[in-house]
Design a protein around this motif. Structure first.
Motif, mmCIF file in Angstrom:
data_model
loop_
_atom_site.group_PDB
_atom_site.id
_atom_site.type_symbol
_atom_site.label_atom_id
_atom_site.label_comp_id
_atom_site.label_asym_id
_atom_site.label_seq_id
_atom_site.Cartn_x
_atom_site.Cartn_y
_atom_site.Cartn_z
ATOM 1 N N CYS A 171 95.597 65.063 71.026
ATOM 2 C CA CYS A 171 96.280 64.799 72.297
ATOM 3 C C CYS A 171 95.316 64.207 73.321
ATOM 4 O O CYS A 171 95.664 63.256 74.032
ATOM 5 C CB CYS A 171 96.914 66.075 72.833
ATOM 6 N N ALA A 172 94.093 64.754 73.404
ATOM 7 C CA ALA A 172 93.093 64.221 74.344
ATOM 8 C C ALA A 172 92.733 62.780 73.980
ATOM 9 O O ALA A 172 92.594 61.922 74.856
ATOM 10 C CB ALA A 172 91.845 65.107 74.341
ATOM 11 N N TRP A 173 92.601 62.513 72.695
ATOM 12 C CA TRP A 173 92.319 61.149 72.216
ATOM 13 C C TRP A 173 93.453 60.205 72.622
ATOM 14 O O TRP A 173 93.209 59.106 73.110
ATOM 15 C CB TRP A 173 92.139 61.168 70.703
ATOM 16 N N ALA A 174 94.701 60.637 72.431
ATOM 17 C CA ALA A 174 95.849 59.796 72.791
ATOM 18 C C ALA A 174 95.885 59.557 74.300
ATOM 19 O O ALA A 174 96.152 58.439 74.749
ATOM 20 C CB ALA A 174 97.154 60.435 72.305
ATOM 21 N N SER A 175 95.594 60.593 75.098
ATOM 22 C CA SER A 175 95.557 60.417 76.556
ATOM 23 C C SER A 175 94.506 59.397 76.957
ATOM 24 O O SER A 175 94.754 58.541 77.806
ATOM 25 C CB SER A 175 95.265 61.744 77.256
ATOM 26 N N ALA A 176 93.320 59.495 76.355
ATOM 27 C CA ALA A 176 92.237 58.552 76.681
ATOM 28 C C ALA A 176 92.574 57.142 76.204
ATOM 29 O O ALA A 176 92.374 56.167 76.928
ATOM 30 C CB ALA A 176 90.922 59.029 76.069
ATOM 31 N N ARG A 177 93.099 57.056 74.978
ATOM 32 C CA ARG A 177 93.422 55.744 74.407
ATOM 33 C C ARG A 177 94.498 55.023 75.229
ATOM 34 O O ARG A 177 94.482 53.808 75.351
ATOM 35 C CB ARG A 177 93.871 55.908 72.964
ATOM 36 N N PHE A 178 95.440 55.767 75.773
ATOM 37 C CA PHE A 178 96.560 55.166 76.496
ATOM 38 C C PHE A 178 96.486 55.385 78.000
ATOM 39 O O PHE A 178 97.489 55.297 78.697
ATOM 40 C CB PHE A 178 97.881 55.701 75.937
ATOM 41 N N ALA A 179 95.281 55.627 78.512
ATOM 42 C CA ALA A 179 95.116 55.883 79.946
ATOM 43 C C ALA A 179 95.698 54.753 80.792
ATOM 44 O O ALA A 179 96.264 55.001 81.856
ATOM 45 C CB ALA A 179 93.644 56.092 80.276
ATOM 46 N N ALA A 180 95.591 53.511 80.313
ATOM 47 C CA ALA A 180 96.126 52.376 81.068
ATOM 48 C C ALA A 180 97.646 52.242 80.923
ATOM 49 O O ALA A 180 98.290 51.600 81.740
ATOM 50 C CB ALA A 180 95.453 51.080 80.616
ATOM 51 N N THR A 181 98.216 52.869 79.899
ATOM 52 C CA THR A 181 99.652 52.781 79.627
ATOM 53 C C THR A 181 100.421 53.944 80.246
ATOM 54 O O THR A 181 101.505 53.767 80.781
ATOM 55 C CB THR A 181 99.906 52.765 78.104
ATOM 56 N N ILE A 182 99.838 55.134 80.154
ATOM 57 C CA ILE A 182 100.481 56.333 80.689
ATOM 58 C C ILE A 182 100.384 56.288 82.210
ATOM 59 O O ILE A 182 99.325 55.985 82.758
ATOM 60 C CB ILE A 182 99.786 57.602 80.138
ATOM 61 N N PRO A 183 101.473 56.561 82.904
ATOM 62 C CA PRO A 183 101.431 56.539 84.369
ATOM 63 C C PRO A 183 100.349 57.469 84.925
ATOM 64 O O PRO A 183 100.049 58.515 84.346
ATOM 65 C CB PRO A 183 102.821 57.024 84.782
ATOM 66 N N SER A 184 99.778 57.085 86.039
ATOM 67 C CA SER A 184 98.743 57.873 86.704
ATOM 68 C C SER A 184 99.224 59.309 86.904
ATOM 69 O O SER A 184 100.359 59.545 87.322
ATOM 70 C CB SER A 184 98.428 57.227 88.052
ATOM 71 N N GLY A 185 98.362 60.269 86.595
ATOM 72 C CA GLY A 185 98.704 61.675 86.767
ATOM 73 C C GLY A 185 99.376 62.306 85.567
ATOM 74 O O GLY A 185 99.710 63.482 85.593
ATOM 75 N N PHE A 186 99.569 61.558 84.500
ATOM 76 C CA PHE A 186 100.193 62.088 83.285
ATOM 77 C C PHE A 186 99.137 62.253 82.202
ATOM 78 O O PHE A 186 98.105 61.593 82.233
ATOM 79 C CB PHE A 186 101.277 61.135 82.762
ATOM 80 N N GLU A 187 99.408 63.105 81.258
ATOM 81 C CA GLU A 187 98.528 63.281 80.110
ATOM 82 C C GLU A 187 99.352 63.644 78.884
ATOM 83 O O GLU A 187 100.457 64.167 79.001
ATOM 84 C CB GLU A 187 97.494 64.382 80.375
ATOM 85 N N VAL A 188 98.811 63.366 77.722
ATOM 86 C CA VAL A 188 99.427 63.812 76.469
ATOM 87 C C VAL A 188 98.771 65.143 76.145
ATOM 88 O O VAL A 188 97.546 65.255 76.165
ATOM 89 C CB VAL A 188 99.180 62.799 75.324
ATOM 90 N N ARG A 189 99.574 66.148 75.891
ATOM 91 C CA ARG A 189 99.055 67.481 75.588
ATOM 92 C C ARG A 189 100.080 68.243 74.770
ATOM 93 O O ARG A 189 101.221 67.806 74.616
ATOM 94 C CB ARG A 189 98.731 68.240 76.867
ATOM 95 N N LEU A 190 99.662 69.387 74.261
ATOM 96 C CA LEU A 190 100.591 70.286 73.586
ATOM 97 C C LEU A 190 101.430 70.988 74.649
ATOM 98 O O LEU A 190 100.988 71.169 75.780
ATOM 99 C CB LEU A 190 99.819 71.322 72.762
#
Length: 166
Positions: free
Chosen positions: A101-120
């Motif tokens: 999940c942390a890898w996906a958040s970092a990889r898609f930091a430019a795609t995911i809206p500001s203030g969002f993260e991928v997590r369990l």
């Protein structure tokens, strides 16, 4: 849910990740898709009852291998192959899942809206998702819906019931 129980659940499903709401908000109700490569993507659906997005499916072997190429889900009972790219990723730890999940958040930091993260999901989010947002006791049938055994067990054609390892 304690870490040990979550890790046990994750041995069946590596991720039912949610994207948490931050200061910027995508339009509620809109689906989101994160492409992991030419053939792999994670699809998210807006879940009103948790106020955020959740992955539509468990992470597959193909998706997880974008993060950890050598992952092997192995076989079940030495005869059911669990390692095909489209099958849910299994035999991962809680740490593996959170790192994915942390890898996906970092990889898609430019795609995911500001203030969002991928997590369990949190324990409460997991319960809400499992109850389909309507407080049902079992996810496969709303309360009062007729099932062959009164609703206490999933339908037998949903899994390998009766084909357990010796």
């Amino acid at each position: 849910m304690s870490k040990s129980l979550l890790a046990q659940a994750l041995s069946v499903s590596v991720m039912f990740a949610s994207v948490t709401m931050g200061t910027d908000m995508m339009v509620p109700g809109a689906d989101m898709k994160l492409a992991l490569g030419e053939t792999e993507a994670i699809e998210f659906a807006w879940i009103e009852s948790i106020g955020g997005w959740a992955a539509k499916h468990e992470a597959t072997n193909g998706q997880f291998r974008q993060f950890r190429p050598g992952h092997n889900s192995g076989k079940h009972c030495d005869h059911w192959n669990l390692n095909l790219p489209e099958q849910p990723c299994v035999r991962v730890s809680w740490h593996d899942a959170t790192n994915f999940c942390a890898w996906a958040s970092a990889r898609f930091a430019a795609t995911i809206p500001s203030g969002f993260e991928v997590r369990l999901p949190t324990e409460q989010e997991w319960q809400t998702l499992a109850q389909c947002g309507d407080k049902r006791v079992y996810p496969w049938a709303p309360e009062g819906e007729d099932t062959s055994d009164g609703g206490s067990k999933p339908p037998l054609d949903w899994n390998y019931a009766g084909e357990e390892c010796p």
